[in-house]
Design a protein around this motif. Structure first.
Motif, PDB file in Angstrom:
ATOM      1  N   SER A  19       0.873  -1.170   0.000  1.00  0.00           N
ATOM      2  CA  SER A  19       0.000   0.000   0.000  1.00  0.00           C
ATOM      3  C   SER A  19       0.910   1.221   0.000  1.00  0.00           C
ATOM      4  O   SER A  19       1.730   1.388   0.898  1.00  0.00           O
ATOM      5  N   GLY A  21       0.104   4.606  -0.181  1.00  0.00           N
ATOM      6  CA  GLY A  21      -0.318   5.877   0.403  1.00  0.00           C
ATOM      7  C   GLY A  21      -0.174   7.027  -0.573  1.00  0.00           C
ATOM      8  O   GLY A  21      -0.678   6.979  -1.687  1.00  0.00           O
ATOM      9  N   ASP A 122      -6.722   4.974   8.557  1.00  0.00           N
ATOM     10  CA  ASP A 122      -5.694   4.816   7.536  1.00  0.00           C
ATOM     11  C   ASP A 122      -5.717   3.398   6.964  1.00  0.00           C
ATOM     12  O   ASP A 122      -5.627   3.196   5.752  1.00  0.00           O
ATOM     13  N   ARG A 125      -8.904   2.891   4.805  1.00  0.00           N
ATOM     14  CA  ARG A 125      -8.780   3.557   3.495  1.00  0.00           C
ATOM     15  C   ARG A 125      -7.844   2.790   2.570  1.00  0.00           C
ATOM     16  O   ARG A 125      -8.146   2.576   1.395  1.00  0.00           O
ATOM     17  N   SER A 126      -6.691   2.377   3.093  1.00  0.00           N
ATOM     18  CA  SER A 126      -5.682   1.762   2.229  1.00  0.00           C
ATOM     19  C   SER A 126      -6.034   0.328   1.855  1.00  0.00           C
ATOM     20  O   SER A 126      -5.679  -0.147   0.776  1.00  0.00           O
ATOM     21  N   THR A 127      -6.747  -0.383   2.732  1.00  0.00           N
ATOM     22  CA  THR A 127      -7.133  -1.757   2.433  1.00  0.00           C
ATOM     23  C   THR A 127      -8.254  -1.802   1.408  1.00  0.00           C
ATOM     24  O   THR A 127      -8.327  -2.703   0.577  1.00  0.00           O
ATOM     25  N   LYS A 128      -9.171  -0.813   1.486  1.00  0.00           N
ATOM     26  CA  LYS A 128     -10.280  -0.705   0.535  1.00  0.00           C
ATOM     27  C   LYS A 128     -11.184  -1.943   0.516  1.00  0.00           C
ATOM     28  O   LYS A 128     -11.673  -2.360  -0.536  1.00  0.00           O
ATOM     29  N   ARG A 169       2.338  -1.176   4.456  1.00  0.00           N
ATOM     30  CA  ARG A 169       2.036   0.236   4.175  1.00  0.00           C
ATOM     31  C   ARG A 169       3.352   1.004   4.115  1.00  0.00           C
ATOM     32  O   ARG A 169       4.055   1.130   5.111  1.00  0.00           O
TER      33      ARG A 169
END
Length: 240
Positions: A19, A21, A122, A125-128, A169
């Motif tokens: 991920s 970012g 966070d 959002r990043s895992t979606k 991440r």
């Protein structure tokens, strides 16, 4: 997915997905050199762990990744360690199972439970992982429980992994550290019969583990300038 076979690995499984970012070709050049050196060194270490293969099983497990990063000379563990387990429990047979459009009340409950389990915007959002994916997991849980009920005697417990993902991440300007985290969801059923009274429970167990890593400054400062520059160039070239 073969829901009646809890020995199969036919679930959503990601060994270690990246991920990025806010990182891109421009922002990576603005990042601190120590972070770039840490990124390069970490990727070299993780590349030595064999990646995912159906046969034989992958060696890039959560425990192996964490052990590798804990022993890495360019990294040091930072704040943000999380080890959290929670259950979404229901009583009765096939509580989670639904056909057609997902039941709005169950979907809302799963969404709230999952957000509480993670408790990290966070990561969410990043895992979606969106609610539609979770709804399908819940639906599959119902199918799993249904198969348990038709194939096994009472007074037994059964479970099957539905999701197991690990995320690396990457550091960026807003988050100057590596964040490594894991999300695991397991469907389970437990039935017991005492005389004429039967008790059925089923649900989802969720695990969330996370750890942050920052550059180990004293080790990085001890590297030769040639080594530092090579690591910096390697990291910047990832976004070329």
């Amino acid at each position: 997915m073969v829901v009646t076979d809890n020995t199969r690995d036919d679930y959503l499984h990601v060994d270690l997905a990246p991920s990025f970012g806010e990182l891109n070709q421009e922002s990576v050049k603005m990042m601190d050199d120590e972070l770039k050196i840490m990124i390069s060194g970490t990727l070299h270490l993780l590349a030595k762990i064999p990646p995912s293969e159906r046969i034989p099983p992958s060696e890039r497990t959560w425990d192996k990744v964490m052990s590798t990063m804990m022993q890495a000379s360019l990294l040091e563990p930072s704040d943000g360690k999380v080890d959290r387990v929670d259950k979404l429990l229901k009583k009765g047979v096939n509580v989670f199972k639904f056909d057609g459009s997902p039941d709005a009340a169950i979907v809302k409950e799963v969404q709230g439970w999952f957000s509480k389990l993670i408790s990290d915007e966070d990561v969410l959002r990043s895992t979606k992982i969106d609610i539609n994916v979770l709804a399908k997991i819940v639906a599959q849980t119902g199918a799993t429980i249904d198969s348990f009920e038709t194939l096994f005697y009472k007074n037994e417990s059964h479970e099957k992994t539905m999701v197991d993902i690990g995320i690396l991440r990457f550091p960026d300007i807003s988050h100057p550290y590596f964040k490594v985290y894991r999300i695991k969801l397991v469907a389970w059923s437990q039935s017991e019969r005492i005389l004429m009274v039967q008790n059925d429970q089923n649900g989802i167990t969720g695990e969330f583990n996370a750890r942050n890593f920052r550059p180990r400054k004293e080790v990085i400062q001890g590297l030769t300038e040639k080594t530092k520059q090579k690591a910096i160039e390697e990291t910047e070239s990832l976004w070329d």
